[in-house]
Write an enzyme that holds these catalytic residues in place. Structure first.
Site, short mmCIF file in Angstrom:
data_model
loop_
_atom_site.label_atom_id
_atom_site.label_comp_id
_atom_site.label_asym_id
_atom_site.label_seq_id
_atom_site.Cartn_x
_atom_site.Cartn_y
_atom_site.Cartn_z
N ALA A 155 39.04 35.46 39.46
CA ALA A 155 39.27 36.32 40.31
C ALA A 155 38.61 38.03 38.74
O ALA A 155 38.89 38.85 39.32
CB ALA A 155 40.39 37.03 40.67
N CYS A 156 37.79 37.41 37.61
CA CYS A 156 37.85 38.48 37.04
C CYS A 156 35.85 39.04 37.16
O CYS A 156 35.04 38.39 37.26
CB CYS A 156 38.02 38.02 35.37
N GLY A 157 35.77 40.25 36.61
CA GLY A 157 34.63 40.79 35.99
C GLY A 157 33.81 40.26 35.21
O GLY A 157 32.22 40.02 35.60
#
Length: 157
Positions: free
Chosen positions: A34-36
């Site tokens: 769930a990271c950029g």
């Protein structure tokens, strides 16, 4: 001592000797779902496919940065398969910084410090290129796209 001397638990709960990857380059990456930077999974899988005979990408999920990897190993595995068709080895969730950091990452960060000599990993998708003999070659910042590592892969091959 080098990377081949370490053991890590894979995403299915089995102990894996990194020595099993001797003879191939390794790209070791701390990952998060769930990271950029999560779309880098696509580029990492592309590297795995393009250099399948010479390179193995190893993904180490970590929840230490913004709690961006909260899921279980099964959820991580499913996410990576459904969204990015990840076929490279994934490992059980680990810490990559602090007193509970996995010994592999303690070694890597000491051997290949980051900017201004800092050893700590600053965020998800920090990458380490490892030579066929298990010696670390280079460290890459999270924002470094996987395709930008190709020139170094080609040099080490």
């Amino acid at each position: 001592m080098n990377v081949h001397d370490f053991i890590a638990t894979d995403i299915d709960g089995k102990e894996r000797k990194l020595r099993d990857y001797a003879g191939k380059l390794m790209l070791i990456v701390n990952t998060a779902s769930a990271c950029g930077f999560t779309p880098q999974y696509e580029g990492l899988q592309a590297l795995q496919e393009a250099y399948a005979d010479d390179l193995v990408v190893l993904g180490f999920p970590c929840n230490q940065f913004g709690a961006q990897e909260p899921g279980s190993e099964e959820e991580i595995k499913t996410f990576c398969d459904l969204n990015y068709k990840v076929r490279f080895p994934l490992f059980a969730k680990i810490d990559v910084k602090g007193e509970n950091a996995h010994p592999l990452f303690q070694y890597l960060t000491h051997d290949k410090p980051g900017i201004l000599g800092t050893e700590a990993i600053k965020w998800n998708f920090t990458k380490f290129l490892i030579a066929r003999d298990g010696e670390p070659v280079a460290r890459y910042a999270p924002q470094t796209e996987p395709k930008a590592i190709i020139p170094d892969i080609e040099k080490v091959l």
